[in-house]
Design an enzyme around this catalytic site. Structure first.
Site, PDB file in Angstrom:
ATOM      1  CG  ASP A  82      -1.958   0.962   1.325  1.00  0.00           C
ATOM      2  OD1 ASP A  82      -2.432   1.365   0.252  1.00  0.00           O
ATOM      3  OD2 ASP A  82      -2.360   1.340   2.441  1.00  0.00           O
ATOM      4  CG  ASN A 228      -7.086   0.564   1.020  1.00  0.00           C
ATOM      5  OD1 ASN A 228      -7.453  -0.353   0.300  1.00  0.00           O
ATOM      6  ND2 ASN A 228      -6.027   1.297   0.741  1.00  0.00           N
ATOM      7  CB  THR A 231      -7.472   3.738  11.532  1.00  0.00           C
ATOM      8  OG1 THR A 231      -6.563   4.473  10.704  1.00  0.00           O
ATOM      9  CG2 THR A 231      -7.528   4.376  12.897  1.00  0.00           C
TER      10      THR A 231
HETATM   11 ZN   LIG Z   1      -4.336   5.052   1.773  1.00  0.00          ZN
END
Ligand SMILES: [Zn+2]
Length: 283
Positions: A82, A228, A231
């Site tokens: 990523d 995605n 967190t």
């Molecule tokens: Zn990102």
């Protein structure tokens, strides 16, 4: 079930009109938790790590772990880098066996982003890997070190960008931001729809932690097929650890490890279920 390319799982998600979760991992427990959730729900996932996270989880150590876990999984798993920023790291990931890489040239001028992305597409193709790029600025930053302002993806530019570069997936900026949102995110669905109308490849939504279930599903109905989550998974794991530590008992590493896996598994499960449920605007 084998390690597969991201292109393959995104194509399947597109056909089923669902979103494929791309879950960030930082250690073995996170890898195990994400795969356990995917296997329990019999749904393909993407395991990913961002270049900015590598000081904590060096690529030469976490990378082979991710690839090995994917190869042994009972569902299809793609392994993705990523927010790659350097060709060096992108090449290292491909050498380790990652089946997908992202080059994030979103802060570069448009023409430069095209040039660099083209080079990475070529490199990824040599390995039979998938390539994701980004256009516009997703807010915040992957590691929370600075707060980049959101710059919406321009649909016309997105069309030109995809034609010129030949990328397989495109990350868009529609009001989404990395990290935890300080105010409720307001996504520009009209912009997303305009992009989807002129871009034939799967779109990617970054900054997924904090977006409502309905908004996720609405994005998926408009062409987002990779979502995605970072967190929320890190938080899920830390919360599970806190829960374990607060128990009045003698602690040991093995139960701690189990708690970490369970915390990630719970978060990934929840997201897979949301991404697999069709959008409905009926309340
Ligand atoms: Zn990102």
């Amino acid at each position: 079930m084998p390690l597969v390319t991201m292109k393959e799982v995104l194509q399947e998600a597109k056909e089923k009109q669902i979103g494929c979760g791309a879950f960030s991992v930082g250690n073995m427990e996170m890898v195990k938790g994400a795969i356990a959730a995917a296997e329990a729900l019999q749904t393909p996932i993407i395991l990913q790590i961002a270049e900015v996270r590598l000081p904590h989880s060096p690529l030469h150590m976490i990378g082979p772990l991710m690839v090995a876990a994917a190869k042994e999984a009972k569902v299809k798993v793609a392994v993705h880098l990523d927010h790659g920023t350097t060709m060096e790291t992108i090449e290292q990931a491909l050498e380790i066996g990652f089946t997908s890489v992202m080059f994030d040239g979103s802060t570069l001028p448009f023409a430069e982003n095209i040039e660099m992305t083209k080079k990475v597409v070529k490199k990824a193709q040599c390995y039979g890997a998938t390539m994701e790029a980004e256009l516009g600025h997703v807010g915040g930053s992957e590691d929370g070190s600075h707060n980049q302002a959101i710059l919406y993806t321009n649909p016309e530019e997105a069309h030109i960008f995809c034609e010129e570069t030949g990328v397989d997936a495109l990350a868009v900026a529609i009001g989404n931001a990395h990290g935890a949102y300080t105010a409720e995110p307001k996504l520009a669905f009209d912009v997303l729809e305009e992009i989807a109308n002129v871009v034939p490849i799967p779109l990617v939504l970054h900054g997924g932690s904090g977006i409502t279930d309905t908004d996720f599903q609405r994005c998926i109905s408009l062409g987002v097929h990779k979502v995605n989550i970072a967190t929320a998974s890190f938080h899920g794991m830390v919360q599970a650890v806190e829960g374990y530590i607060n128990k009045e008992e003698k602690h040991n590493y093995f139960d701690l490890s189990t708690a970490m896996v369970a915390g990630v598994c719970q978060n990934v499960t929840r997201h897979i279920e949301v991404f697999g449920t069709k959008y409905s605007n009926e309340i």
